[in-house]
Design an enzyme around this catalytic site. Structure first.
Site, PDB file in Angstrom:
ATOM      1  N   ASN A  32       0.866  -1.176   0.000  1.00 43.55           N
ATOM      2  CA  ASN A  32       0.000   0.000   0.000  1.00 43.55           C
ATOM      3  C   ASN A  32       0.908   1.233   0.000  1.00 43.55           C
ATOM      4  OD1 ASN A  32      -1.782   2.064   0.563  1.00 43.55           O
ATOM      5  ND2 ASN A  32      -2.325   1.355   2.622  1.00 43.55           N
ATOM      6  N   LYS A  44       0.129   4.282  -0.251  1.00 43.90           N
ATOM      7  CA  LYS A  44      -0.516   5.462   0.352  1.00 43.90           C
ATOM      8  C   LYS A  44      -0.308   6.689  -0.549  1.00 43.90           C
ATOM      9  CE  LYS A  44      -0.132   3.251   4.769  1.00 43.90           C
ATOM     10  NZ  LYS A  44      -0.142   3.351   6.213  1.00 43.90           N
ATOM     11  N   HIS A  66      -9.552   1.062   4.811  1.00 49.38           N
ATOM     12  CA  HIS A  66      -8.286   1.229   5.535  1.00 49.38           C
ATOM     13  C   HIS A  66      -8.519   2.163   6.729  1.00 49.38           C
ATOM     14  CE1 HIS A  66      -4.217   2.495   6.482  1.00 49.38           C
ATOM     15  NE2 HIS A  66      -3.814   1.391   5.860  1.00 49.38           N
ATOM     16  N   GLU A 112      -6.933   4.578   7.834  1.00 49.66           N
ATOM     17  CA  GLU A 112      -6.728   6.011   7.546  1.00 49.66           C
ATOM     18  C   GLU A 112      -7.956   6.593   6.844  1.00 49.66           C
ATOM     19  OE1 GLU A 112      -2.953   5.496   5.597  1.00 49.66           O
ATOM     20  OE2 GLU A 112      -2.078   4.930   7.527  1.00 49.66           O
ATOM     21  N   GLU A 139      -5.427  -5.114  10.608  1.00 49.93           N
ATOM     22  CA  GLU A 139      -4.439  -4.048  10.775  1.00 49.93           C
ATOM     23  C   GLU A 139      -4.739  -3.274  12.066  1.00 49.93           C
ATOM     24  OE1 GLU A 139      -2.476  -2.953   6.780  1.00 49.93           O
ATOM     25  OE2 GLU A 139      -4.106  -1.578   7.157  1.00 49.93           O
ATOM     26  N   GLY A 142       2.401   2.176  10.785  1.00 49.31           N
ATOM     27  CA  GLY A 142       3.343   3.289  10.635  1.00 49.31           C
ATOM     28  C   GLY A 142       4.056   3.681  11.912  1.00 49.31           C
ATOM     29  N   SER A 191       3.369  -2.170  10.335  1.00 51.95           N
ATOM     30  CA  SER A 191       4.826  -2.183  10.530  1.00 51.95           C
ATOM     31  C   SER A 191       5.475  -3.513  10.138  1.00 51.95           C
ATOM     32  CB  SER A 191       5.171  -1.803  11.979  1.00 51.95           C
ATOM     33  OG  SER A 191       4.705  -0.502  12.265  1.00 51.95           O
TER      34      SER A 191
HETATM   35  P1  PGA Z   1       2.752   0.228   7.640  1.00 52.68           P
HETATM   36  O1  PGA Z   1       1.302   0.437   7.010  1.00 52.68           O
HETATM   37  O2  PGA Z   1       3.322  -1.046   7.083  1.00 52.68           O
HETATM   38  O3  PGA Z   1       3.536   1.449   7.220  1.00 52.68           O
HETATM   39  O4  PGA Z   1       2.572   0.149   9.122  1.00 52.68           O
HETATM   40  C1  PGA Z   1       0.438  -0.665   6.770  1.00 52.68           C
HETATM   41  C2  PGA Z   1      -0.853  -0.177   6.185  1.00 52.68           C
HETATM   42  O5  PGA Z   1      -1.296   0.928   6.550  1.00 52.68           O
HETATM   43  O6  PGA Z   1      -1.479  -0.854   5.353  1.00 52.68           O
END
Ligand code: PGA
Length: 282
Positions: free
Chosen positions: A13, A15, A103, A105, A175, A181, A234
């Protein structure tokens, strides 16, 4: 291992990163990294999800490769006066095969709710897009011991009004929001426990399996057992092997570490062991 019938999937992803040039470079680096691997049999399903504006460039760079194209979001409507939105048809026209839905976010910053997730999931399936539906609890919810309740509610709401045969192409990503992140990984056995909870939620939701998932002996898998469940939060080259040793985790949704081929390729490599173990049981 009980996962022999499910695919292993590594999805990146990106983003809001990668304008067209950098998207093309990263795609080429992933494609050539995957190509130089000797044994294609071991490859997991690989998906990359660039921002909308880099979909075409990424599509062209991935052409003829083993890497599939995904989008990070979509509207559930077909067309109309919805300024700023992108419809499922606009995605399929660009060769998009997968779409991330719900997601955290999107839920946190753009007002997505369990019911919009459900509408988007149904629209994606209707357009033959493979949905990757994200669920997971916040830190406050985890600390208040609400993880299981939150995840069960999110999964149940996402699946509302679906027929059991629609689960065949569904992917769910667990997640935990506090792990995204942050560099803080959810311990692999705990992620596995929640993945198993997601499977039992699917089974509770649909009752007795009726449609698909034929086992070798002609009997049927429970529906919760046919849905690939990814872990996200992460994920790094150093975490993937332990994650892929968990019986209920079938892959990873990778954010930060999918932005550099030096990190994404070792994650693909780390998932190969699970592909080998799965294949050996088929
Ligand atoms: P990350 O994000 O690996 O940077 O923690 C995962 C995601 O948001 O799908």
């Amino acid at each position: 291992m009980t996962n022999s019938h499910r695919k292993t999937i590594i999805a990146g992803n990106w983003k809001m990163h990668k304008t067209r040039g950098p998207a093309r470079e990263l795609s080429h680096a992933i494609v050539s990294g995957v190509k130089s691997e000797s044994d294609k049999q071991d490859l997991p399903v690989i998906v990359v999800c660039p921002p909308f504006t880099s979909l075409q460039e990424t599509h062209d760079a991935l052409r003829g490769s083993h890497v599939h194209l995904g989008a990070q979001n979509m509207d559930y409507r077909e067309s109309g006066a919805f300024t700023g939105e992108i419809s499922p048809t606009m995605l399929t026209e660009l060769g998009v095969k997968y779409v991330i839905i719900g997601h955290s976010e999107r839920r946190q910053f753009f007002g997505e709710t369990n019911s919009t997730v459900n509408l988007k999931l149904k629209a994606a399936l209707a357009h033959k897009l493979i949905p990757i539906v994200c669920v997971g609890e916040s830190l406050d919810e985890r600390e208040a011991n609400l993880t299981d309740a939150v995840v069960r509610r999110q999964v149940g709401a996402a699946l509302a009004d679906l027929e059991d045969d629609q689960l065949e192409t569904l992917i769910i990503a667990y997640e935990p929001v506090w792990a995204i992140g942050t560099g803080k990984n959810c311990e692999a056995p705990e992620a596995n426990r929640v993945a198993a909870l997601i499977r039992s939620t699917i089974n509770d939701h649909f009752g007795t399996p009726s449609g698909q998932g034929l086992k070798g002996d002609g009997s049927r898998h429970a529906l919760g057992d046919i849905v690939p469940i990814l872990y996200g939060g992460s994920v790094k080259p150093s975490t993937i092997e332990e994650q892929m040793e968990q019986p209920d985790l079938d892959g990873a949704l990778v954010g930060g570490a999918s932005l550099k081929s030096e990190e994404f390729l070792p994650i693909i490599e780390g998932a190969k062991k699970r592909v080998r173990l799965s294949c050996s049981k088929v």
